[in-house]
Every structure is written in C-alpha cells, then in structure tokens.
Design a protein around this motif. Structure first.
Motif, short mmCIF file in Angstrom:
data_model
loop_
_atom_site.label_atom_id
_atom_site.label_comp_id
_atom_site.label_asym_id
_atom_site.label_seq_id
_atom_site.Cartn_x
_atom_site.Cartn_y
_atom_site.Cartn_z
N ARG A 200 0.84 -1.21 0.00
CA ARG A 200 0.00 0.00 0.00
C ARG A 200 0.87 1.26 0.00
O ARG A 200 0.54 2.25 -0.66
CB ARG A 200 -0.92 0.01 1.21
CG ARG A 200 -1.85 1.22 1.23
CD ARG A 200 -2.94 1.08 2.28
NE ARG A 200 -3.84 2.24 2.24
CZ ARG A 200 -3.70 3.33 3.00
NH1 ARG A 200 -2.68 3.41 3.86
NH2 ARG A 200 -4.54 4.34 2.90
N ARG A 203 1.83 1.97 -3.49
CA ARG A 203 0.73 2.56 -4.26
C ARG A 203 0.55 4.03 -3.91
O ARG A 203 0.34 4.87 -4.80
CB ARG A 203 -0.57 1.78 -4.01
CG ARG A 203 -0.51 0.33 -4.47
CD ARG A 203 -1.89 -0.28 -4.63
NE ARG A 203 -2.71 -0.20 -3.43
CZ ARG A 203 -2.66 -1.09 -2.43
NH1 ARG A 203 -1.80 -2.10 -2.47
NH2 ARG A 203 -3.46 -0.96 -1.38
N ILE A 207 1.05 7.41 -6.35
CA ILE A 207 0.07 8.47 -6.55
C ILE A 207 0.74 9.84 -6.43
O ILE A 207 0.46 10.76 -7.22
CB ILE A 207 -1.08 8.33 -5.52
CG1 ILE A 207 -1.91 7.08 -5.83
CG2 ILE A 207 -1.96 9.58 -5.52
CD1 ILE A 207 -2.89 6.73 -4.73
N LEU A 230 1.24 -2.33 -7.72
CA LEU A 230 0.44 -1.49 -8.62
C LEU A 230 -0.73 -2.26 -9.23
O LEU A 230 -1.73 -1.65 -9.62
CB LEU A 230 1.33 -0.90 -9.71
CG LEU A 230 2.42 0.06 -9.23
CD1 LEU A 230 3.18 0.64 -10.41
CD2 LEU A 230 1.82 1.18 -8.38
N LEU A 233 -4.02 -1.56 -7.38
CA LEU A 233 -4.61 -0.23 -7.35
C LEU A 233 -6.14 -0.31 -7.46
O LEU A 233 -6.67 -1.04 -8.30
CB LEU A 233 -4.06 0.62 -8.49
CG LEU A 233 -2.66 1.19 -8.30
CD1 LEU A 233 -2.08 1.65 -9.63
CD2 LEU A 233 -2.68 2.35 -7.30
N GLU A 237 -7.82 5.07 -5.60
CA GLU A 237 -6.42 5.43 -5.76
C GLU A 237 -6.16 5.94 -7.17
O GLU A 237 -5.42 6.92 -7.37
CB GLU A 237 -5.54 4.22 -5.44
CG GLU A 237 -5.56 3.85 -3.95
CD GLU A 237 -4.97 2.49 -3.66
OE1 GLU A 237 -4.58 2.25 -2.51
OE2 GLU A 237 -4.92 1.64 -4.59
N MET A 238 -6.76 5.32 -8.16
CA MET A 238 -6.59 5.77 -9.54
C MET A 238 -7.18 7.17 -9.72
O MET A 238 -6.58 8.03 -10.38
CB MET A 238 -7.27 4.79 -10.49
CG MET A 238 -6.56 3.45 -10.61
SD MET A 238 -4.94 3.60 -11.41
CE MET A 238 -5.41 4.13 -13.05
N TYR A 241 -4.85 9.71 -8.28
CA TYR A 241 -3.72 9.92 -9.19
C TYR A 241 -4.10 10.87 -10.33
O TYR A 241 -3.36 11.81 -10.66
CB TYR A 241 -3.26 8.58 -9.77
CG TYR A 241 -2.20 8.71 -10.83
CD1 TYR A 241 -0.85 8.71 -10.49
CD2 TYR A 241 -2.53 8.83 -12.17
CE1 TYR A 241 0.13 8.83 -11.46
CE2 TYR A 241 -1.57 8.96 -13.15
CZ TYR A 241 -0.23 8.95 -12.79
OH TYR A 241 0.73 9.09 -13.76
#
Length: 248
Positions: A200, A203, A207, A230, A233, A237-238, A241
């Motif tokens: 995590r 990830r 970001i 990754l 994800l 989270e995406m 980003y």
C-alpha cells in the motif's frame, strides 16, 4: 469580589446619602485566599512548560543545521543535546527526545570507531525509544528508530518500528521512499501484515511521486514487488492519481 451598587432617591436628586454606593471589599477572606491559591497553582503548572521551552531554544540552531543537511560541529551538537536534556528535566517531551536522538545519531556518525561511537549510538537508540514511548504518533521518530535498530542488527524490531511509522502516518512524502528502500532490505523478515502495508505504501507513493516509483520498478530487487503492488490499485487510488497528475 462582591460589588453591589445602591442608588437612593436622594442620590438621584443630587442629595447626599449615608448608604455606601459600592462595596469594594471581598465578600469573605476565604474567597481572597482561594483566589490566591488557584492563581498560584495555575502559575506553578505553567512554569515547567515555559522553562522547558526556553531552555530548548538553545538547540534550535543545531537542529536547523541538521535538517538543512549542514550539521554543526560535534561540540555544537553535544551542546544542543544537553539543552534538550535539560529541557526534559522540566517537562518530558517525545518530540524533544526524537530531536535528541537525531543529534546523538549525527554525533555517533562523526565519531571514530570505538567506545565513544558505541556510547553515542546506544544513547541515540535509548532517546529514540523514549520518543515513541512518550509520543507514539510520530512517524518520523518511528522511522528513525527503525534505522537505528536495523544498524544494530535487530531486524525484527526494525520491521515493527517501520510498520508503526507507516501506521502513524502513511502519507508522509519525506518518508515514503525511505520506508520502501528500508523495507526492501528488511523484506525477508516481514510478515504478511507488514508486506501488505508495504504494498500500500508503494501505491500511495506512486500516486504522489510516480516518477520515483517508475524508476524503482526498473531495479531487479524491486521490480516484482512494485508490479504486484500497482496491480492492486483500486478506483479511489486511480482517481486520486488522475486528480494530481491528469491522464498520462
């Protein structure tokens, strides 16, 4: 204090009055004594914090130098550490113990191999341990403790300190890549929970700083871990980003 104004008809008409206009005496000696006692207690309770803060000011210049990458001389570091020790005699502070651990670590690094370095390293470890005991919500203090434990060969406790650094503040840009690098060295001693936190952390770092994670993924010792992290994800989270960097 009981202040009671009295107005008589003669006063309203400008005449003299034999009645007092106001009482300016305390309602009782007990009230006055109680006020003095309460005031004294408040002053006494505030004094240790005030004195500790003033004494600790002597360490500010050395700490600023350490943070800027230009630590002072060993004598300056030692004097700053003594100031923090003196401040802690007035009021124990986890933040000051964490700062003292940093100063001691730099002193140890500057000392030649031998008893002095060993003593300073042991004192730094003790100060870092005291820091997180007094104020356990310090991600930087936990990270420093993890470093000292790893250097001392105590890898299991280093993993635990690293885990607590992440849990006490996962999104700390100044610490995130350091944590990942440290975790790569300690990976063989990490349990399932610690590995999950590490994935995590990768990830979250991606970001905020995708270029650093992209560079990390090219290293043989990190490629599989970064790829696996990754692949986990999620949509939130995406979306985060994309908000920060747009679609690439």
């Amino acid at each position: 204090m009981d202040v009671t104004a009295t107005t008589t008809p003669s006063e309203r008409s400008g005449g003299a009055s034999t009645r007092p206009r106001a009482s300016t005496q305390p309602s009782s000696p007990v009230s006055a004594i109680l006020g003095l006692v309460v005031g004294g207690l408040l002053l006494w309770m505030g004094t240790p914090q005030l004195v500790a803060a003033l004494v600790a000011l002597d360490a500010d210049a050395a700490l600023q130098g350490v943070r800027s990458g230009s630590p002072g001389s060993p004598d300056q570091l030692a004097m700053a550490g003594e100031a923090l020790t003196a401040a802690n005699r007035w009021e124990k502070s986890g933040e000051r113990e964490a700062a003292r651990a940093v100063l001691l670590t730099f002193q140890a690094q500057g000392a030649p191999p031998g008893p002095d370095r060993d003593r300073l390293s042991a004192e730094a470890l003790a100060a870092a341990s005291a820091a997180v005991r007094l104020a356990p919500g310090q991600p930087h203090a936990w990270a420093h403790l993890a470093t000292l434990l790893e250097r001392g060969g105590d890898r299991k406790r280093a993993v635990e300190a690293l885990r607590l650094s992440i849990l006490s503040g996962a999104v700390e840009p100044a610490l995130m890549m350091w944590r990942i690098e440290t975790a790569l060295r300690l990976r063989g001693d990490m349990d399932a929970e610690a590995l999950s936190l590490l994935r995590r952390q990768i990830r979250l770092a991606w970001i905020i700083m995708p270029d650093e994670i992209a560079a990390l993924s090219k290293r043989p010792d990190a490629h599989d871990l970064v790829t696996e992290s990754l692949s986990l994800l999620n949509e939130e989270e995406m979306a985060h980003y994309v908000r920060l960097h747009g679609k690439r």
